[in-house]
Design an enzyme around this catalytic site. Structure first.
Site, PDB file in Angstrom:
ATOM      1  N   LYS A   1       0.835  -1.219   0.000  1.00 14.08           N
ATOM      2  CA  LYS A   1       0.000   0.000   0.000  1.00 14.08           C
ATOM      3  C   LYS A   1       0.866   1.264   0.000  1.00 14.08           C
ATOM      4  O   LYS A   1       0.642   2.174  -0.788  1.00 14.08           O
ATOM      5  CB  LYS A   1      -0.904  -0.006   1.234  1.00 14.08           C
ATOM      6  CG  LYS A   1      -1.603   1.324   1.461  1.00 14.08           C
ATOM      7  CD  LYS A   1      -2.302   1.408   2.799  1.00 14.08           C
ATOM      8  CE  LYS A   1      -1.400   1.592   3.988  1.00 14.08           C
ATOM      9  NZ  LYS A   1      -1.317   2.912   4.582  1.00 14.08           N
ATOM     10  N   ASN A   2       1.853   1.313   0.896  1.00 11.99           N
ATOM     11  CA  ASN A   2       2.590   2.566   1.048  1.00 11.99           C
ATOM     12  C   ASN A   2       3.514   2.858  -0.125  1.00 11.99           C
ATOM     13  O   ASN A   2       3.884   4.004  -0.369  1.00 11.99           O
ATOM     14  CB  ASN A   2       3.348   2.566   2.378  1.00 11.99           C
ATOM     15  CG  ASN A   2       2.382   2.714   3.556  1.00 11.99           C
ATOM     16  OD1 ASN A   2       1.224   3.085   3.367  1.00 11.99           O
ATOM     17  ND2 ASN A   2       2.843   2.398   4.762  1.00 11.99           N
TER      18      ASN A   2
ATOM     19  N   ARG B   1      -3.331  10.858   5.101  1.00 15.07           N
ATOM     20  CA  ARG B   1      -2.196  11.774   5.131  1.00 15.07           C
ATOM     21  C   ARG B   1      -1.324  11.688   3.885  1.00 15.07           C
ATOM     22  O   ARG B   1      -0.719  12.672   3.478  1.00 15.07           O
ATOM     23  CB  ARG B   1      -1.359  11.509   6.366  1.00 15.07           C
ATOM     24  CG  ARG B   1      -2.146  11.701   7.638  1.00 15.07           C
ATOM     25  CD  ARG B   1      -1.296  11.437   8.806  1.00 15.07           C
ATOM     26  NE  ARG B   1      -0.146  12.324   8.823  1.00 15.07           N
ATOM     27  CZ  ARG B   1      -0.183  13.571   9.242  1.00 15.07           C
ATOM     28  NH1 ARG B   1      -1.289  14.087   9.703  1.00 15.07           N
ATOM     29  NH2 ARG B   1       0.897  14.312   9.221  1.00 15.07           N
TER      30      ARG B   1
ATOM     31  N   CYS C   1      -4.549  12.975  13.957  1.00 16.15           N
ATOM     32  CA  CYS C   1      -4.463  11.605  13.476  1.00 16.15           C
ATOM     33  C   CYS C   1      -4.511  10.666  14.672  1.00 16.15           C
ATOM     34  O   CYS C   1      -4.049  11.017  15.756  1.00 16.15           O
ATOM     35  CB  CYS C   1      -3.149  11.456  12.727  1.00 16.15           C
ATOM     36  SG  CYS C   1      -2.826   9.814  12.135  1.00 16.15           S
TER      37      CYS C   1
ATOM     38  N   ARG D   1       1.551  14.024  13.977  1.00 16.67           N
ATOM     39  CA  ARG D   1       2.056  13.843  12.607  1.00 16.67           C
ATOM     40  C   ARG D   1       2.099  15.127  11.774  1.00 16.67           C
ATOM     41  O   ARG D   1       1.359  15.270  10.794  1.00 16.67           O
ATOM     42  CB  ARG D   1       1.250  12.764  11.879  1.00 16.67           C
ATOM     43  CG  ARG D   1       1.332  11.411  12.558  1.00 16.67           C
ATOM     44  CD  ARG D   1       0.573  10.358  11.810  1.00 16.67           C
ATOM     45  NE  ARG D   1       1.268   9.870  10.641  1.00 16.67           N
ATOM     46  CZ  ARG D   1       0.716   9.067   9.743  1.00 16.67           C
ATOM     47  NH1 ARG D   1      -0.522   8.691   9.873  1.00 16.67           N
ATOM     48  NH2 ARG D   1       1.402   8.649   8.703  1.00 16.67           N
TER      49      ARG D   1
ATOM     50  N   ASP E   1       4.774  -0.141  11.971  1.00 14.54           N
ATOM     51  CA  ASP E   1       3.511  -0.685  11.451  1.00 14.54           C
ATOM     52  C   ASP E   1       3.285  -2.147  11.861  1.00 14.54           C
ATOM     53  O   ASP E   1       2.203  -2.690  11.630  1.00 14.54           O
ATOM     54  CB  ASP E   1       3.467  -0.575   9.918  1.00 14.54           C
ATOM     55  CG  ASP E   1       3.403   0.872   9.455  1.00 14.54           C
ATOM     56  OD1 ASP E   1       3.080   1.742  10.271  1.00 14.54           O
ATOM     57  OD2 ASP E   1       3.692   1.118   8.276  1.00 14.54           O
TER      58      ASP E   1
ATOM     59  N   ILE F   1       8.325   5.869  16.986  1.00  8.94           N
ATOM     60  CA  ILE F   1       7.956   6.674  15.808  1.00  8.94           C
ATOM     61  C   ILE F   1       6.681   7.484  16.038  1.00  8.94           C
ATOM     62  O   ILE F   1       6.646   8.682  15.782  1.00  8.94           O
ATOM     63  CB  ILE F   1       7.768   5.779  14.551  1.00  8.94           C
ATOM     64  CG1 ILE F   1       8.929   4.787  14.396  1.00  8.94           C
ATOM     65  CG2 ILE F   1       7.597   6.638  13.299  1.00  8.94           C
ATOM     66  CD1 ILE F   1      10.267   5.367  14.063  1.00  8.94           C
TER      67      ILE F   1
ATOM     68  N   ARG G   1      -8.800   0.310   4.688  1.00 10.04           N
ATOM     69  CA  ARG G   1      -7.900   1.297   4.092  1.00 10.04           C
ATOM     70  C   ARG G   1      -6.605   0.658   3.613  1.00 10.04           C
ATOM     71  O   ARG G   1      -5.987   1.142   2.669  1.00 10.04           O
ATOM     72  CB  ARG G   1      -7.566   2.387   5.119  1.00 10.04           C
ATOM     73  CG  ARG G   1      -8.718   3.333   5.384  1.00 10.04           C
ATOM     74  CD  ARG G   1      -8.288   4.425   6.314  1.00 10.04           C
ATOM     75  NE  ARG G   1      -7.074   5.059   5.802  1.00 10.04           N
ATOM     76  CZ  ARG G   1      -6.471   6.080   6.379  1.00 10.04           C
ATOM     77  NH1 ARG G   1      -6.968   6.586   7.482  1.00 10.04           N
ATOM     78  NH2 ARG G   1      -5.374   6.600   5.863  1.00 10.04           N
TER      79      ARG G   1
HETATM   80  C1  EPZ Z   1       4.809   6.561   6.685  1.00 13.97           C
HETATM   81  O1  EPZ Z   1       4.148   7.612   7.371  1.00 13.97           O
HETATM   82  C2  EPZ Z   1       3.791   5.460   6.491  1.00 13.97           C
HETATM   83  N1  EPZ Z   1       2.694   5.957   5.682  1.00 13.97           N
HETATM   84  C3  EPZ Z   1       3.306   4.957   7.838  1.00 13.97           C
HETATM   85  O2  EPZ Z   1       2.397   3.885   7.627  1.00 13.97           O
HETATM   86  C4  EPZ Z   1       4.506   4.465   8.631  1.00 13.97           C
HETATM   87  O3  EPZ Z   1       4.081   4.087   9.915  1.00 13.97           O
HETATM   88  C5  EPZ Z   1       5.556   5.573   8.740  1.00 13.97           C
HETATM   89  O4  EPZ Z   1       5.914   6.066   7.424  1.00 13.97           O
HETATM   90  C6  EPZ Z   1       6.832   5.127   9.422  1.00 13.97           C
HETATM   91  O5  EPZ Z   1       7.384   4.050   8.739  1.00 13.97           O
HETATM   92  C7  EPZ Z   1       2.788   5.940   4.367  1.00 13.97           C
HETATM   93  O6  EPZ Z   1       3.780   5.527   3.791  1.00 13.97           O
HETATM   94  C8  EPZ Z   1       1.613   6.400   3.597  1.00 13.97           C
HETATM   95  P1  EPZ Z   1       7.246   9.621   8.724  1.00 13.97           P
HETATM   96  P2  EPZ Z   1       4.783   9.066   7.422  1.00 13.97           P
HETATM   97  O7  EPZ Z   1       7.221  10.921   8.013  1.00 13.97           O
HETATM   98  O8  EPZ Z   1       5.481   9.318   6.138  1.00 13.97           O
HETATM   99  C9  EPZ Z   1       7.812  12.883  12.259  1.00 13.97           C
HETATM  100  C10 EPZ Z   1       0.392   2.712   7.939  1.00 13.97           C
HETATM  101  O9  EPZ Z   1      -0.224   2.222   8.916  1.00 13.97           O
HETATM  102  N2  EPZ Z   1       7.589  13.953  11.255  1.00 13.97           N
HETATM  103  O10 EPZ Z   1       8.328   8.655   8.394  1.00 13.97           O
HETATM  104  O11 EPZ Z   1       3.730  10.015   7.840  1.00 13.97           O
HETATM  105  C11 EPZ Z   1       6.540  12.036  12.462  1.00 13.97           C
HETATM  106  O12 EPZ Z   1       5.637  12.657  13.322  1.00 13.97           O
HETATM  107  C12 EPZ Z   1       1.039   4.069   8.031  1.00 13.97           C
HETATM  108  O13 EPZ Z   1       0.482   2.145   6.845  1.00 13.97           O
HETATM  109  C13 EPZ Z   1       7.644  15.270  11.645  1.00 13.97           C
HETATM  110  O14 EPZ Z   1       7.866  15.601  12.820  1.00 13.97           O
HETATM  111  O15 EPZ Z   1       5.820   8.898   8.586  1.00 13.97           O
HETATM  112  C14 EPZ Z   1       7.124  10.734  12.984  1.00 13.97           C
HETATM  113  O16 EPZ Z   1       7.347  10.835  14.348  1.00 13.97           O
HETATM  114  C15 EPZ Z   1       0.813   4.724   9.352  1.00 13.97           C
HETATM  115  N3  EPZ Z   1       7.453  16.250  10.690  1.00 13.97           N
HETATM  116  C16 EPZ Z   1       8.462  10.635  12.249  1.00 13.97           C
HETATM  117  O17 EPZ Z   1       8.765  11.970  11.782  1.00 13.97           O
HETATM  118  C17 EPZ Z   1       7.206  15.943   9.383  1.00 13.97           C
HETATM  119  O18 EPZ Z   1       7.047  16.875   8.565  1.00 13.97           O
HETATM  120  C18 EPZ Z   1       8.478   9.699  11.047  1.00 13.97           C
HETATM  121  O19 EPZ Z   1       7.285   9.914  10.283  1.00 13.97           O
HETATM  122  C19 EPZ Z   1       7.157  14.587   8.998  1.00 13.97           C
HETATM  123  C20 EPZ Z   1       7.373  13.604   9.959  1.00 13.97           C
END
Ligand code: EPZ
Length: 433
Positions: A22-23, A94, A118, A123, A306, A328, A397
């Site tokens: 999916k991702n 998102r 969220c 996030r 995840d 995370i 989803r």
């Molecule tokens: C991706 O989310 C995935 N979603 C998530 O899968 C997954 O859990 C996550 O990566 C971590 O592997 C998709 O690919 C669509 P990040 P993402 O940016 O990109 C912080 C699922 O269940 N951060 O790597 O949103 C954030 O809060 C989903 O399939 C900021 O602070 O995750 C987190 O603590 C849920 N500011 C960390 O970085 C920002 O601008 C990593 O988040 C961006 C992120």
């Protein structure tokens, strides 16, 4: 609305084929719309509702996106002509924010709703926005939207504060058609990033370094559509592995990339599962009770956030106490539902301490987020008696045919329609007035 009804206690047996990731799909579908010459034909796209939502968003921007009778997704970005992404669709997911990178890269203009709260924490998207600014975009935040304007998008050096999957993807998408070279440092190394880079390079992009800490992108004038098959979903695969483990089952998880599952495989072996690896499949067997394990989630190649919830569900029946730290997201809300099934879990800030219990008992439970849904299904498969899982739209989803796949492995699981609150007035109406 629907619910899942599970009668637990059956050990899982048989084979399960894993769907496309999916991702990865969400990123690649958006990236496909960067091309202006020809269409892309994408295979192994999972038919889940997040994929449906991203297609609808692209269509609202003028992009052609449609499934053919073989389940392949056709994307043609030539007709992209609108820069305002609709709130009613974007709010659902998102990953919709990837449209910002697409619109800035293709049209030099974007108006995309900011993602709101969220179920797994706040996030923010501040890293994404800072990256677009560094590439020369003029950004304002107004009325809940990020508005970006950019006449001359140019390559930039950008160090991402924290390895972020979404930021890495959005920056890659924006940088492909920019002038000059973009160097992204401290990027995410997840397999989905590498998949995106391979796809982009197939379309004519110049991306190097995906899978390492630094990605270099030399901007190109244009891209062309290609045929491409998405990588298998490592999170779905891990979900089935933990389900086999908690039910004391014996299953073969097929069509996977073993390398992407290194840390989950190591941990499930530590918990007492017997693992046999093939080229694109893995057999998972458990005889007797699982052993407790300690771990923390971290970016790839670490243990994925995840799979934290499915793992916690499995540890509820382990022979002792497990300590799981979530680094995370704020992702422990679902443990209240597991407790209602008899689990013994204490959460202290980012850490869950799970004391194994002899038995879980079926209960009606509510899904709080996608992977929590997977955890509740896994717990229900092992629990005694009947479990009802509400909030199925959240599971839909990100999992394709989840209950059918579990049923084929011998689980007693069915989807039932429920009578919803919208019916409430017909239920309380007096009939003999
Ligand atoms: C991706 O989310 C995935 N979603 C998530 O899968 C997954 O859990 C996550 O990566 C971590 O592997 C998709 O690919 C669509 P990040 P993402 O940016 O990109 C912080 C699922 O269940 N951060 O790597 O949103 C954030 O809060 C989903 O399939 C900021 O602070 O995750 C987190 O603590 C849920 N500011 C960390 O970085 C920002 O601008 C990593 O988040 C961006 C992120």
């Amino acid at each position: 609305m629907a619910r899942l009804v599970i009668h637990g206690g059956n050990a899982l047996h048989g084979e399960v084929r894993i769907s496309g990731a999916k991702n990865s799909a969400l990123a690649i579908i958006v990236a496909a719309a960067l091309a202006t010459e020809g269409e892309s034909v994408l295979e192994n796209i999972p038919h889940d509702s997040d994929v449906g939502t991203i297609c609808l968003i692209l269509r609202s921007l003028g992009v052609e996106a449609w499934f053919d009778s073989q389940g392949r997704l056709h994307v043609n970005g030539k007709t992209l002509n609108r820069y305002q992404a609709p709130y009613d669709l974007v709010r659902k997911m998102r990953a919709s924010f990837y449209c910002a990178g697409l619109l800035i890269g293709r049209l030099g203009r974007a108006e995309v709703p900011l993602p709101g709260g969220c179920a797994i924490g706040s996030r923010p998207v501040d890293f994404h926005i800072r990256g677009f600014s560094q590439m020369g975009a003029d950004i304002t935040i107004e009325h809940g939207f990020m508005k970006a304007q950019c006449n001359d998008l140019r390559g930039a050096n950008y160090y991402i504060n924290r390895s972020s999957v979404g930021t890495t993807i959005n920056m890659m998408i924006a940088a492909i058609l920019a002038k000059g070279t973009t160097v992204l440092e401290n990027v995410a190394k997840e397999p989905e990033i590498v998949d995106l880079a391979i796809f982009l390079n197939g379309m004519g992009a110049k991306v190097r370094g995906a899978g390492t800490d630094v990605i270099r992108i030399d901007g190109v004038e244009s891209l062309h559509g290609i045929e491409y098959s998405i990588i298998p979903d490592r999170i779905e695969a891990g979900t089935f592995m933990f389900a086999a483990a908690i039910t004391g089952g014996d299953i073969i998880v097929k069509d996977i990339v073993l390398e992407h599952l290194r840390s989950p495989i190591i941990k499930i072996e530590e918990a007492g599962a017997i693992i046999e690896k093939g080229t694109t499949e893995v057999r998972v067997r458990v005889n007797g009770q699982l052993q407790p394990i300690d771990l923390e989630t971290s970016p790839y190649p670490g243990f994925p956030t995840d799979l934290q919830q499915p793992l916690v569900a499995a540890m509820c029946l382990a022979d002792g106490a497990s300590v799981i730290r979530e680094n995370i997201f704020d992702r422990f809300r679902y443990v209240d539902e597991l407790r209602r099934m008899g689990a013994d879990i204490r959460v202290e800030r980012e850490t869950a301490i799970i004391r194994g219990v002899p038995q879980l008992t079926g209960a009606p439970v509510e899904v709080t987020d996608l992977r929590a849904g997977a955890a509740l299904v896994i717990a229900g498969l092992a629990a005694s008696g009947r479990t009802e899982i509400y909030g199925l739209d959240i599971i839909d989803r990100g999992y394709e045919n989840l209950e059918e796949k579990f049923r084929n492995l011998g689980a007693d699981i069915a989807r039932e329609e429920t009578r919803e609150v919208t019916d409430i007035f017909s239920q309380i109406q007096r009939v003999n007035v």
